[in-house]
Design a protein around this motif. Structure first.
Motif, PDB file in Angstrom:
ATOM      1  N   VAL A  51      49.027 -22.687  44.107  1.00 53.99           N
ATOM      2  CA  VAL A  51      49.172 -23.588  43.326  1.00 53.99           C
ATOM      3  C   VAL A  51      48.398 -22.606  41.920  1.00 53.99           C
ATOM      4  O   VAL A  51      48.084 -21.853  42.123  1.00 53.99           O
ATOM      5  N   HIS A  52      49.829 -22.647  41.145  1.00 54.09           N
ATOM      6  CA  HIS A  52      49.290 -21.803  39.977  1.00 54.09           C
ATOM      7  C   HIS A  52      48.619 -22.770  38.976  1.00 54.09           C
ATOM      8  O   HIS A  52      49.600 -23.855  38.661  1.00 54.09           O
ATOM      9  N   ARG A  53      46.947 -22.805  37.946  1.00 53.35           N
ATOM     10  CA  ARG A  53      47.123 -23.334  36.770  1.00 53.35           C
ATOM     11  C   ARG A  53      47.560 -22.785  35.605  1.00 53.35           C
ATOM     12  O   ARG A  53      47.168 -21.216  35.504  1.00 53.35           O
ATOM     13  N   VAL A  54      48.267 -23.478  35.414  1.00 51.24           N
ATOM     14  CA  VAL A  54      48.320 -22.705  33.271  1.00 51.24           C
ATOM     15  C   VAL A  54      48.048 -23.591  32.412  1.00 51.24           C
ATOM     16  O   VAL A  54      48.596 -24.253  32.026  1.00 51.24           O
ATOM     17  N   SER A  55      47.188 -23.354  31.679  1.00 57.95           N
ATOM     18  CA  SER A  55      46.765 -23.446  30.618  1.00 57.95           C
ATOM     19  C   SER A  55      47.412 -22.581  29.548  1.00 57.95           C
ATOM     20  O   SER A  55      47.205 -21.327  29.496  1.00 57.95           O
ATOM     21  N   PRO A  56      48.755 -22.521  28.245  1.00 61.12           N
ATOM     22  CA  PRO A  56      48.732 -21.686  27.885  1.00 61.12           C
ATOM     23  C   PRO A  56      47.731 -20.837  26.685  1.00 61.12           C
ATOM     24  O   PRO A  56      47.384 -20.142  26.396  1.00 61.12           O
ATOM     25  N   ASP A  57      46.487 -22.369  26.778  1.00 61.21           N
ATOM     26  CA  ASP A  57      45.048 -21.790  25.380  1.00 61.21           C
ATOM     27  C   ASP A  57      43.649 -21.696  26.523  1.00 61.21           C
ATOM     28  O   ASP A  57      43.242 -21.279  26.465  1.00 61.21           O
ATOM     29  N   GLY A  58      44.349 -21.155  28.302  1.00 60.15           N
ATOM     30  CA  GLY A  58      43.083 -21.027  28.773  1.00 60.15           C
ATOM     31  C   GLY A  58      42.469 -22.063  29.070  1.00 60.15           C
ATOM     32  O   GLY A  58      42.746 -23.491  28.578  1.00 60.15           O
ATOM     33  N   VAL A  59      40.626 -22.109  29.392  1.00 60.95           N
ATOM     34  CA  VAL A  59      40.139 -22.801  29.428  1.00 60.95           C
ATOM     35  C   VAL A  59      38.453 -22.575  28.029  1.00 60.95           C
ATOM     36  O   VAL A  59      38.212 -21.929  28.548  1.00 60.95           O
ATOM     37  N   PRO A  60      38.958 -23.138  27.245  1.00 59.47           N
ATOM     38  CA  PRO A  60      38.091 -22.619  25.863  1.00 59.47           C
ATOM     39  C   PRO A  60      36.623 -23.897  26.514  1.00 59.47           C
ATOM     40  O   PRO A  60      36.600 -24.908  27.430  1.00 59.47           O
ATOM     41  N   PRO A  61      35.576 -23.654  26.041  1.00 64.92           N
ATOM     42  CA  PRO A  61      34.791 -24.359  26.172  1.00 64.92           C
ATOM     43  C   PRO A  61      34.141 -25.427  25.249  1.00 64.92           C
ATOM     44  O   PRO A  61      35.274 -25.899  24.458  1.00 64.92           O
ATOM     45  N   PRO A  62      33.548 -26.940  25.884  1.00 65.09           N
ATOM     46  CA  PRO A  62      32.774 -26.805  27.466  1.00 65.09           C
ATOM     47  C   PRO A  62      33.331 -27.164  28.704  1.00 65.09           C
ATOM     48  O   PRO A  62      32.523 -27.239  30.211  1.00 65.09           O
ATOM     49  N   TYR A  63      34.631 -26.675  28.445  1.00 68.96           N
ATOM     50  CA  TYR A  63      35.193 -26.836  29.979  1.00 68.96           C
ATOM     51  C   TYR A  63      35.761 -26.223  31.110  1.00 68.96           C
ATOM     52  O   TYR A  63      35.920 -26.364  32.269  1.00 68.96           O
ATOM     53  N   ASP A  64      35.180 -25.133  30.478  1.00 71.25           N
ATOM     54  CA  ASP A  64      35.198 -23.582  31.722  1.00 71.25           C
ATOM     55  C   ASP A  64      33.674 -23.919  32.889  1.00 71.25           C
ATOM     56  O   ASP A  64      33.913 -23.209  33.692  1.00 71.25           O
ATOM     57  N   PHE A  65      33.589 -25.071  32.850  1.00 76.18           N
ATOM     58  CA  PHE A  65      32.111 -25.522  33.864  1.00 76.18           C
ATOM     59  C   PHE A  65      33.358 -26.312  35.019  1.00 76.18           C
ATOM     60  O   PHE A  65      33.092 -26.446  36.262  1.00 76.18           O
ATOM     61  N   LEU A  66      34.195 -26.889  34.620  1.00 74.72           N
ATOM     62  CA  LEU A  66      35.007 -27.122  35.672  1.00 74.72           C
ATOM     63  C   LEU A  66      35.244 -26.283  36.700  1.00 74.72           C
ATOM     64  O   LEU A  66      36.436 -25.110  36.750  1.00 74.72           O
ATOM     65  N   PRO A  67      35.719 -26.482  37.977  1.00 73.84           N
ATOM     66  CA  PRO A  67      35.937 -25.751  38.767  1.00 73.84           C
ATOM     67  C   PRO A  67      37.329 -25.655  39.658  1.00 73.84           C
ATOM     68  O   PRO A  67      38.366 -26.369  38.939  1.00 73.84           O
ATOM     69  N   GLY A  68      37.427 -24.875  39.356  1.00 69.74           N
ATOM     70  CA  GLY A  68      38.689 -24.148  39.802  1.00 69.74           C
ATOM     71  C   GLY A  68      38.930 -23.316  38.393  1.00 69.74           C
ATOM     72  O   GLY A  68      40.509 -22.749  37.954  1.00 69.74           O
ATOM     73  N   SER A  69      38.234 -23.553  37.599  1.00 73.62           N
ATOM     74  CA  SER A  69      39.082 -22.990  35.389  1.00 73.62           C
ATOM     75  C   SER A  69      39.247 -21.247  35.657  1.00 73.62           C
ATOM     76  O   SER A  69      39.689 -20.851  34.968  1.00 73.62           O
ATOM     77  N   ARG A  70      38.643 -20.592  36.716  1.00 77.08           N
ATOM     78  CA  ARG A  70      38.241 -18.979  36.609  1.00 77.08           C
ATOM     79  C   ARG A  70      39.927 -18.961  36.713  1.00 77.08           C
ATOM     80  O   ARG A  70      40.293 -18.054  36.952  1.00 77.08           O
ATOM     81  N   ALA A  71      40.243 -19.204  37.963  1.00 80.67           N
ATOM     82  CA  ALA A  71      41.751 -19.575  38.299  1.00 80.67           C
ATOM     83  C   ALA A  71      43.161 -19.426  37.087  1.00 80.67           C
ATOM     84  O   ALA A  71      44.269 -19.549  37.984  1.00 80.67           O
TER      85      ALA A  71
END
Ligand code: MN
Length: 325
Positions: A51-71
Motif C-alpha cells: 500500500v502507498h499512503r499518499v497525501s499531497p500536503d502530508g500529515v499536518p498536526p494534530p493528525y500525525d499521531f494516527l497509526p501509519g502517518s509516518r509512511a
C-alpha cells in the motif's frame, strides 16, 4: 440501498484481486481524509497488499499521531500501482498536483460522502447520508473480512469524530454512533483520541484563536457571525495556515450565529470557512463560490481583498438563510 451495497462489493472484489494499491486523500487534509486514508491503508495491508499512503500536503498536526502517518508520502510512486482509491474527495482537482497522475492509474475508485463536486473514477461509492468516509470504510473493512484492531479503529474513529464536529453536527446519526461504538469496542480510545485531536494546541494556535475571537463581527441582523485573520495575525502569533483548524467551531458557539464564517488571507486569495447551525445550507454557498462541502460545514477560496470576500459571503449566506422567521 441495494446498488450501494453492490458498489461496495465491487470495490471489495477489486481490492482482493489487486496486489498493490495507492490510497489518496485531498489537499489540506482534515481528520476524515487522513483517518480514512490511513485506516483503509492498514486494512489493505492486513490483507497482504502493498500500500502507498499518499497525501499531497502530508500529515499536518494534530493528525500525525494516527497509526501509519509516518509512511505517508506526498507523491505517487514512480511505478503506478494498478489501483488508486481516493477518499473524501469531491473532485479529482482536490488532489492538486497529484490529479493528473492519479487519472492515469488503471482502476480509480472514489469513496466519498460529499453531495457537491465533480464526479471522477470508474467506480464510485458516494453516500451523502454517511457522516464520514470513515463510516463507509468501516463497512468496507468489515466486508473485506478484516477484523478491526486498535490501529484501524483509531483511524476510522478519528475520521467520524472530526467530521461530525465531535459528535455535534446533524450528521451525528444513530448509524454514525453505532459504527463509532463498534470502533471503540475494537480498541479506539475516545478520551485519548479527543486529547490528541483537540487538546494539543501550540501557544501560537491558541494566540491565533484569540486574535480571531477578539474581533468578531456580525451581519444580517446578527444571524451571521464572522471573523477574519490577516497575514499580520500569522506573523504576530507565529502561527501557520493549518493552525486555523477548529477556530470556526468556536465562532459557531456564539448563541445567535445561524452561520459562522472565518475568512483567512492567503496571498491574494481568501479562504472562506463556513459552519451552519442547520438552517442554511452552506455547501450551496461554497459551491456558488467554487468550493464545496457539507450542508453544515463547507468552504471555498475566493479572490481578495478581505473586505470584498466578506461582502460576497454575507450576501450569499443572507440569501440562503432567507427572510427572518
Ligand atoms: Mn469527510
Amino acid at each position: 440501498v441495494k446498488s450501494k451495497r453492490e458498489t461496495m462489493e465491487k470495490i471489495a472484489a477489486l481490492i482482493r484481486r489487486s496486489a498493490s494499491a495507492a490510497v489518496l486523500c485531498h489537499m489540506h487534509p482534515d481528520g476524515d481524509a487522513l483517518g480514512s486514508m490511513l485506516g483503509l491503508a492498514l486494512a489493505l495491508e492486513r490483507l497482504g497488499k502493498r500500500v502507498h499512503r499518499v497525501s499531497p500536503d502530508g500529515v499536518p498536526p494534530p493528525y500525525d499521531f494516527l497509526p501509519g502517518s509516518r509512511a505517508v508520502r506526498r507523491r505517487l510512486p514512480r511505478d503506478l500501482p494498478p489501483l488508486a482509491i481516493v477518499v473524501d474527495c469531491d473532485g479529482l482537482a482536490r488532489l492538486g498536483p497529484l490529479a493528473r497522475r492519479t487519472g492515469q492509474v488503471a482502476h480509480v475508485v472514489a469513496i466519498d460522502h460529499h453531495a457537491t463536486g465533480k464526479a471522477f473514477g470508474a467506480l464510485r461509492w458516494v453516500d451523502p447520508s454517511a457522516a464520514a468516509v470513515g463510516a463507509l470504510l468501516s463497512e468496507l473493512v468489515a466486508a473485506l473480512g478484516v477484523p478491526f484492531d486498535r490501529e484501524i479503529a483509531t483511524c476510522l474513529y478519528t475520521a467520524i469524530l472530526t467530521d461530525t464536529g465531535r459528535f455535534s453536527y446533524t450528521n451525528t446519526t444513530a448509524r454514525a454512533l453505532r459504527i463509532a461504538a463498534r470502533l471503540v469496542q475494537a480498541g479506539a480510545d475516545p478520551g485519548a483520541i479527543y486529547q490528541q485531536v483537540y487538546e494539543t494546541k501550540s501557544l501560537a494556535q491558541a494566540a491565533l484563536l484569540g486574535a480571531a475571537l477578539s474581533r468578531l463581527s456580525t451581519a444580517d441582523e446578527g444571524r451571521i457571525v464572522l471573523s477574519a485573520l490577516t497575514r499580520a495575525d500569522f506573523a504576530a502569533t507565529g502561527a501557520n495556515d493549518s493552525d486555523t483548524e477548529g477556530i470556526i467551531d468556536q465562532i459557531r458557539a456564539v448563541r445567535q450565529a445561524e452561520v459562522a464564517v472565518l475568512l483567512v488571507e492567503r496571498g491574494g486569495e481568501v479562504r472562506c470557512s463556513m459552519r451552519s447551525r442547520g438552517r442554511a445550507d452552506v455547501a450551496r454557498v461554497a459551491e456558488a463560490l467554487g468550493g464545496g462541502g457539507h450542508p453544515q460545514a463547507a468552504g471555498c477560496t475566493v479572490a481578495g481583498p478581505l473586505a470584498r470576500a466578506r461582502k460576497q459571503a454575507i450576501r450569499l449566506i443572507a440569501a440562503e438563510l432567507g427572510p427572518r422567521a
